[in-house]
Design an enzyme around this catalytic site. Structure first.
Site, PDB file in Angstrom:
ATOM      1  N   ARG A  63       0.833  -1.207   0.000  1.00 38.29           N
ATOM      2  CA  ARG A  63       0.000   0.000   0.000  1.00 38.29           C
ATOM      3  C   ARG A  63       0.868   1.257   0.000  1.00 38.29           C
ATOM      4  O   ARG A  63       0.567   2.237  -0.684  1.00 38.29           O
ATOM      5  CB  ARG A  63      -0.922  -0.031   1.221  1.00 38.29           C
ATOM      6  CG  ARG A  63      -1.995   1.040   1.217  1.00 38.29           C
ATOM      7  CD  ARG A  63      -3.130   0.655   2.145  1.00 38.29           C
ATOM      8  NE  ARG A  63      -4.085   1.743   2.267  1.00 38.29           N
ATOM      9  CZ  ARG A  63      -4.210   2.519   3.344  1.00 38.29           C
ATOM     10  NH1 ARG A  63      -3.446   2.293   4.411  1.00 38.29           N
ATOM     11  NH2 ARG A  63      -5.087   3.489   3.384  1.00 38.29           N
ATOM     12  N   HIS A  67       0.613   4.112  -2.833  1.00 41.55           N
ATOM     13  CA  HIS A  67       0.298   5.503  -2.494  1.00 41.55           C
ATOM     14  C   HIS A  67       1.446   6.435  -2.855  1.00 41.55           C
ATOM     15  O   HIS A  67       1.219   7.601  -3.188  1.00 41.55           O
ATOM     16  CB  HIS A  67      -0.041   5.619  -1.002  1.00 41.55           C
ATOM     17  CG  HIS A  67      -1.422   5.162  -0.671  1.00 41.55           C
ATOM     18  ND1 HIS A  67      -2.216   5.774   0.280  1.00 41.55           N
ATOM     19  CD2 HIS A  67      -2.169   4.138  -1.161  1.00 41.55           C
ATOM     20  CE1 HIS A  67      -3.391   5.156   0.353  1.00 41.55           C
ATOM     21  NE2 HIS A  67      -3.365   4.154  -0.502  1.00 41.55           N
ATOM     22  N   ASN A  95      -3.610   8.364   3.907  1.00 37.45           N
ATOM     23  CA  ASN A  95      -2.301   7.886   4.357  1.00 37.45           C
ATOM     24  C   ASN A  95      -2.181   7.757   5.875  1.00 37.45           C
ATOM     25  O   ASN A  95      -1.154   7.273   6.367  1.00 37.45           O
ATOM     26  CB  ASN A  95      -1.201   8.826   3.846  1.00 37.45           C
ATOM     27  CG  ASN A  95      -1.105   8.836   2.340  1.00 37.45           C
ATOM     28  OD1 ASN A  95      -1.426   7.842   1.693  1.00 37.45           O
ATOM     29  ND2 ASN A  95      -0.690   9.950   1.760  1.00 37.45           N
ATOM     30  N   HIS A 197      -5.443  -6.650  -2.920  1.00 35.25           N
ATOM     31  CA  HIS A 197      -6.406  -6.694  -1.821  1.00 35.25           C
ATOM     32  C   HIS A 197      -6.583  -8.106  -1.269  1.00 35.25           C
ATOM     33  O   HIS A 197      -7.415  -8.322  -0.395  1.00 35.25           O
ATOM     34  CB  HIS A 197      -7.760  -6.146  -2.285  1.00 35.25           C
ATOM     35  CG  HIS A 197      -7.796  -4.660  -2.412  1.00 35.25           C
ATOM     36  ND1 HIS A 197      -8.919  -3.954  -2.816  1.00 35.25           N
ATOM     37  CD2 HIS A 197      -6.843  -3.723  -2.187  1.00 35.25           C
ATOM     38  CE1 HIS A 197      -8.645  -2.663  -2.824  1.00 35.25           C
ATOM     39  NE2 HIS A 197      -7.387  -2.502  -2.460  1.00 35.25           N
TER      40      HIS A 197
END
Length: 329
Positions: A63, A67, A95, A197
């Site tokens: 992640r 990001h 975040n 995911h």
């Protein structure tokens, strides 16, 4: 999220042309072979040690990498701390739930002892994502090209959820497609990378509208499996719950596998953005292809290469930070 590349040799040729789109043409395999020969071994050793005692780290590093790359490109801007005059990306709502920064700092500290000023924080993130996921298999499951340099700009406003930056778990398919297209990524990439995911967790407030108020009429999302919805309601008892977390892959939340796609076919995608993949024929066809686990592993690696090349800084651009959380003085 990547193009359908069937063999390694073909992928090298195709990938070379795609890198131009993502500004990553100067990334290459074993970039630190001469300047810091032990760099990748040091990263792997520390990451594997930490993952061995904290099985949530692979999802966190995946992640973090995502990001970082979707905001200003893969330049480690996600690692910079806020200052008295600037709120950095870390302070943005998407975040606030990121983690693993302390492990990145540990890796950087060790690399600075071995090869001062050589290995970028941006490359550390890319390698940490790969190595943390690969710990489960005890071998690297995709190739990471290196040579990124670090950026010096990080603004909270750049990380707010919108179509040209970090996609929202509430996005429909057209918004998701546009978000990825803005980064030079395809629908195929979108579906493949969504497979990330298969590990990690989701906060109730990012999907509870699907349980309690999908269209603003106190209704549930009809596309959500009713049995799964009933389970989720036992975990997320109301719309205002912002604390509780649930696994994104209820069957094997700590195992990197292709169960995410099997769950999708059962209408058990947690987020609206997951379910959206079944509302488009091209995306649905890709989901069906990825029900083969080997296809998923192959395609995930290729898509991660493409994502890891988004707007990278190379050559004399950017800097090599001495500490990952602050720009060089």
């Amino acid at each position: 999220m990547n193009a359908n590349l069937s063999s390694f040799l073909i992928s090298i040729v195709v990938f070379g042309s795609l890198l131009g789109v993502c500004h990553g043409a100067e990334l290459r395999k074993h970039f630190y072979k001469d300047s810091c020969p032990l760099a990748e071994d040091i990263v792997k050793e520390i990451i594997w040690k930490r993952v061995a005692s904290n099985s949530t780290l692979p999802a966190k590093f995946l992640r973090m990498h995502f990001h970082d790359c979707f905001v200003r490109g893969c330049d480690a801007s996600i690692l910079l701390d806020s200052t008295a005059n600037n709120q950095a990306e870390k302070a943005a709502i998407p975040n606030l739930s990121l983690g693993g920064f302390d492990v990145i700092d540990e890796v950087k500290t060790e690399l600075e002892k071995t090869c001062p000023g050589v290995v970028s924080c941006a490359d550390i993130i890319a390698l940490a994502a790969r190595d943390s996921v690969s710990y489960q298999f005890q071998r690297p499951i995709w190739e990471v090209l290196t040579g990124r340099r670090d950026g010096s700009i990080s603004h909270k406003s750049d990380s707010e959820v919108r179509a040209n930056n970090i996609p929202s778990p509430l996005f429909d398919f057209s918004s998701l497609k546009q978000s990825f297209a803005n980064k030079g990524l395809t629908v195929h990439d979108l579906v493949v990378l969504s497979g990330g995911h298969t590990i990690g967790v989701g906060h109730c407030n990012f999907f509870s509208n699907r349980l309690y108020n999908f269209t603003g009429k106190n209704d549930a999302d009809p596309s959500l499996n009713s049995t799964y919805a009933a389970f989720l309601k036992t975990q997320c008892k109301n719309l205002s719950n912002k604390i509780t977390i649930v696994p994104m892959d209820p069957g094997s939340p700590l195992s990197f596998d292709n169960n995410y796609f099997k769950n999708l076919k059962l209408n058990q995608g947690l987020f609206q953005s997951d379910a959206a993949l079944l509302t488009n024929n091209e995306a649905t066809n890709t989901v069906d292809e990825l029900l083969d686990s080997q296809d998923f592993f192959t395609e995930f690696g290729q898509s991660m290469k493409r994502m890891g090349a988004i707007h990278v800084l190379t050559g004399s651009s950017g800097e090599i930070r001495k500490k990952c959380n602050v720009v060089n003085s």
